[in-house]
Structures are given as C-alpha cells and as structure tokens.
Design an enzyme around this catalytic site. Structure first.
Site, PDB file in Angstrom:
ATOM      1  NE  ARG A 181      21.751 -26.924  -0.066  1.00  0.00           N
ATOM      2  CZ  ARG A 181      22.743 -27.571   0.523  1.00  0.00           C
ATOM      3  NH1 ARG A 181      23.476 -26.959   1.419  1.00  0.00           N
ATOM      4  NH2 ARG A 181      22.976 -28.823   0.225  1.00  0.00           N
ATOM      5  CE  LYS A 194       9.689 -13.369 -14.866  1.00  0.00           C
ATOM      6  NZ  LYS A 194       9.021 -13.169 -16.170  1.00  0.00           N
ATOM      7  CD  GLU A 251      11.415  -4.681 -21.854  1.00  0.00           C
ATOM      8  OE1 GLU A 251      10.283  -4.633 -21.336  1.00  0.00           O
ATOM      9  OE2 GLU A 251      11.932  -5.745 -22.252  1.00  0.00           O
ATOM     10  CE  LYS A 292      10.140  -6.475 -13.605  1.00  0.00           C
ATOM     11  NZ  LYS A 292      11.068  -7.065 -14.508  1.00  0.00           N
ATOM     12  CD  GLU A 307       5.631 -14.479 -15.800  1.00  0.00           C
ATOM     13  OE1 GLU A 307       6.647 -13.782 -15.668  1.00  0.00           O
ATOM     14  OE2 GLU A 307       5.337 -15.068 -16.854  1.00  0.00           O
ATOM     15  NE  ARG A 311       7.890 -10.827 -12.712  1.00  0.00           N
ATOM     16  CZ  ARG A 311       8.977 -10.797 -11.980  1.00  0.00           C
ATOM     17  NH1 ARG A 311       8.923 -11.142 -10.707  1.00  0.00           N
ATOM     18  NH2 ARG A 311      10.135 -10.431 -12.499  1.00  0.00           N
ATOM     19  CG  ASN A 342       6.191 -12.075 -19.954  1.00  0.00           C
ATOM     20  OD1 ASN A 342       7.272 -11.595 -19.638  1.00  0.00           O
ATOM     21  ND2 ASN A 342       5.645 -13.095 -19.306  1.00  0.00           N
ATOM     22  CG  HIS A 401       8.624  -9.846 -23.632  1.00  0.00           C
ATOM     23  ND1 HIS A 401       8.110  -8.569 -23.616  1.00  0.00           N
ATOM     24  CD2 HIS A 401       9.837  -9.763 -23.036  1.00  0.00           C
ATOM     25  CE1 HIS A 401       8.976  -7.763 -23.024  1.00  0.00           C
ATOM     26  NE2 HIS A 401      10.034  -8.459 -22.664  1.00  0.00           N
ATOM     27  CG  HIS A 421      11.099 -14.566 -26.026  1.00  0.00           C
ATOM     28  ND1 HIS A 421      10.637 -15.123 -24.851  1.00  0.00           N
ATOM     29  CD2 HIS A 421      11.847 -13.502 -25.662  1.00  0.00           C
ATOM     30  CE1 HIS A 421      11.113 -14.408 -23.836  1.00  0.00           C
ATOM     31  NE2 HIS A 421      11.834 -13.432 -24.300  1.00  0.00           N
ATOM     32  CG  HIS A 426      14.958  -8.355 -25.053  1.00  0.00           C
ATOM     33  ND1 HIS A 426      14.258  -9.527 -25.287  1.00  0.00           N
ATOM     34  CD2 HIS A 426      14.320  -7.716 -24.041  1.00  0.00           C
ATOM     35  CE1 HIS A 426      13.237  -9.583 -24.439  1.00  0.00           C
ATOM     36  NE2 HIS A 426      13.254  -8.506 -23.678  1.00  0.00           N
TER      37      HIS A 426
HETATM   38  N1  GLY Z   1      10.781  -9.080 -17.686  1.00  0.00           N
HETATM   39  C1  GLY Z   1       9.539  -9.545 -17.253  1.00  0.00           C
HETATM   40  C2  GLY Z   1       9.465  -9.807 -15.792  1.00  0.00           C
HETATM   41  O1  GLY Z   1      10.353  -9.426 -15.053  1.00  0.00           O
HETATM   42  O2  GLY Z   1       8.527 -10.417 -15.341  1.00  0.00           O
END
Ligand code: GLY
Length: 363
Positions: free
Chosen positions: A125, A147, A189, A233, A243, A247, A251, A254, A258, A271
């Site tokens: 957990r 993330k 990035e 960031k 998010e 946040r 993206n 992105h 994607h 990527h």
């Molecule tokens: N890579 C995007 C984020 O961490 O929100």
C-alpha cells in the site's frame, strides 16, 4: 555538495530535487543527509544498459554508508511498461523481503521511473522511493511531480497513481553516455517549458552560443536549463498536484504527440520527437485561430529544428487521429482539451477547440 536544489513544496510531502555533477557517487551520503536510516533495505530498479553504466557506483556508495541494496533489472522500452513488468518487480520485492520501511530507487529514464514509482505506490500500500533520472527527459519532466504508472493495451499510462518521490538526484554527468537522439528528445521538454512559462529560458535556448554549449554538454549550461525546467515544473505541481487544472499546461504538445506515438508505433518517434511535432501542431492551431502570431509559431518551430527535432507532420488518417484524441485522458465530458500558446512564455487550456480547427493538417 548540491548547491543546486529545488524544493517541490507540497503539503506533508515536500521534497527536494538536487542537481549536481558527481551526485551518483555520493548517493549513500545523500540518503544519510535525507534521514534515510541505513537499516532500511533498498531495491534499485533499472535496466541492463543503465545498470552496467552506473549500478556499481551507486551500490558502492550505498555500501560505504552501510546500506544493503540490490539491483533488479527490467526490460527496456515502452513495450515493457506494463503490468507484467510490474509483477516482476513485486516478485523481486517479495523475494528480497521489502517491508513498509524499505525503499525503492528508480535508476534510469522515464519508463524506469514511472514503473518503479507505481510499484512503490502499490507495494504494501505504498513505500518510499527515490528518483535518479539518467536521461535528459526524465530529469526535467517525469522524475519530478509524482506521476507514476504503466500502459494498458488500450492506451498509454492508463494505470497509475500520484506518488511523490522522497527526493530526486540529478547528476548531469550521466548525460555523457546518453545517445544524441535521446538527448535531443529531452530538449523538446525543455523547449516546452520556454513556451509555456519561461520566456527567458526560451531566449537562452535561442542564443547560438548557448546552443553550442548545450549540444557540447557544457556543465554550466546544462545545469542552468535543467534547473530552470525543474523550477517551472515544481511551481506548477505545487499549485495543482493532481492535475485538476493548471498542471495540464505541462501537456503542451502532448495531445498530438500521443497520437503520433500511438499511430506511428512507439519507437519510430521518441516521446520528445513526437511532442516536438505536437508543439508544432498546437502552434499552428494557435496562429490559425489568432491566439499568437505566425511569427511566434515560426520562432517556436525554428528553435525545435535547431535542436535537431522534427516538426514535419506525419501522414496520418483523420479517422484514426480522432479516435485516439477522443480516447485520451485529456478528454473532459467528451470535449477535447488543448493547451495552446498565447505568446512565447504563456499558454492557456482551451476546451472549445473543434475538429475543424486542425483536421485539415492531416490527410
Ligand atoms: N509530464 C506532465 C506532468 O508531469 O504533469
């Protein structure tokens, strides 16, 4: 050591990102400084290529500080970012006897970081983990912000959790062995941070002398751009950890990125390469609907090209594009959400972009 540290300020879960050459050989000391008792077992997750390069140095530094640690190797590549790999990590954790108080370390790029983070989030957990990113992309993006996750056959990162690391250790010296193509992909990035929030960074990246220093892996320049990216960031994650709003600006590029990764097959585009094209498309939409000027779009695209990244839109079928866009996590109440630039250094989230605003860029 570690003059360059950036706090990620979060309720009860704040942590620091350390950026310094040589950190890799000092990890044992760093963990002691962090207050990690050396009675805690450590399972390092990596892949063979990275472990061959850096594994022994980390193990030596840990053992000098009386930590007991073991490395578990996972297969490299997006194709292995899945629940099977996760199960292998759980098996290794069980066999090694990882307890609640134990620690995992992610040593590698974004895939290792995401999978390890999710294994740490779910083992017993939730146990602590540390990020040691060794690619530019993971240094400036995926290692920071919590993330974690794996892919589902139906889509990227569909299985995951927010689980913040206890610390992130970035040693820019690891970039010396990073393939040039991957280094360039990481630059995408960094360019993204310039567009979304940091005009000064954008201008720094544009400067020809700085470009040369960056490509030559000049330490001072690398630390500067990594630090600025991590600061942005960190600011954004601190405002909106899960998010629910702002946040999402991370993206930028992105959504179409994607789509490209998905339709062209993961591997054809890295990527960072896919999001370079994604930023180009977002930039085109923004200039076509009058958010920013054509000149600004061109300036963005020029910078992307200068770092050896692609901007050419691949040949993709409209129907397939729409299918993927509609299945994206970024779809809210059936509407597509796009991050679009208003000027260099400022973007906004738009929920009202329609198919007609971009579909003619494709066949
Ligand atoms: N890579 C995007 C984020 O961490 O929100």
């Amino acid at each position: 050591m570690s003059k360059n540290k950036i706090l990620v300020p979060l309720d009860k879960k704040s942590y620091e990102v350390f950026i310094e050459s040589g950190l890799l050989d000092d990890i044992g000391n760093q963990l002691i400084n962090l207050g990690i008792k050396n009675t805690r077992k450590i399972l390092i997750i990596s892949n063979k290529e990275i472990a061959d390069l850096f594994g022994k140095r980390i193990l030596d530094s840990l053992s000098k500080n009386n930590y007991s640690a073991r490395i578990f190797l996972i297969n490299p590549g997006e194709a292995f970012k899945n629940v099977n790999t996760l199960n292998q990590i759980y098996d290794a954790a069980y066999e090694y006897g990882l307890e609640r108080g134990s620690l995992m370390i992610a040593l590698g790029g974004g895939i290792v970081g995401d999978v390890t983070g999710f294994a740490a989030a779910t083992w017993l957990r939730g146990i602590d983990f540390i990020q040691i990113p060794t690619t530019l992309l993971s240094m400036v993006d995926s290692s920071v912000g919590g993330k974690t996750g794996v892919n589902h056959p139906k889509g990227k990162n569909l299985i995951g959790a927010f689980h913040q690391p206890k610390a992130v250790y970035i040693d820019p010296n690891t970039l010396e062995t990073l393939p040039v193509r991957e280094f360039r992909a990481g630059m995408a990035e960094i360019i993204k941070y310039g567009i979304i929030k940091d005009f000064e960074l954008f201008e720094f990246l544009e400067n020809k002398e700085n470009q040369k220093q960056i490509i030559d892996l000049n330490n001072k320049s690398l630390i500067k751009i990594i630090k600025k990216s991590v600061e942005t960031k960190s600011d954004i994650v601190a405002m909106d950890e899960k998010e629910n709003g702002i946040r999402a600006i991370l993206n930028y590029g992105h959504s179409f990125g994607h789509v490209i990764e998905n339709l062209c097959g993961y591997g054809e585009f890295l990527h960072g390469e896919a999001i370079s094209v994604g930023m180009r498309i977002a930039g085109d939409i923004a200039s076509d609907i009058g958010l920013w000027s054509k000149e600004e779009a061109l300036r963005q695209n020029e910078l992307i090209k200068n770092y050896g990244l692609p901007i050419k839109i691949p040949n993709l079928k409209k129907e397939s594009i729409m299918k993927i866009l509609m299945g994206d996590k970024k779809v809210k109440d059936g509407r597509m959400r796009f991050v679009l630039p208003k000027k260099i250094g400022e973007v906004e989230i738009f929920n009202n972009i329609e198919e007609k605003d971009f579909i003619n860029y494709f066949n």
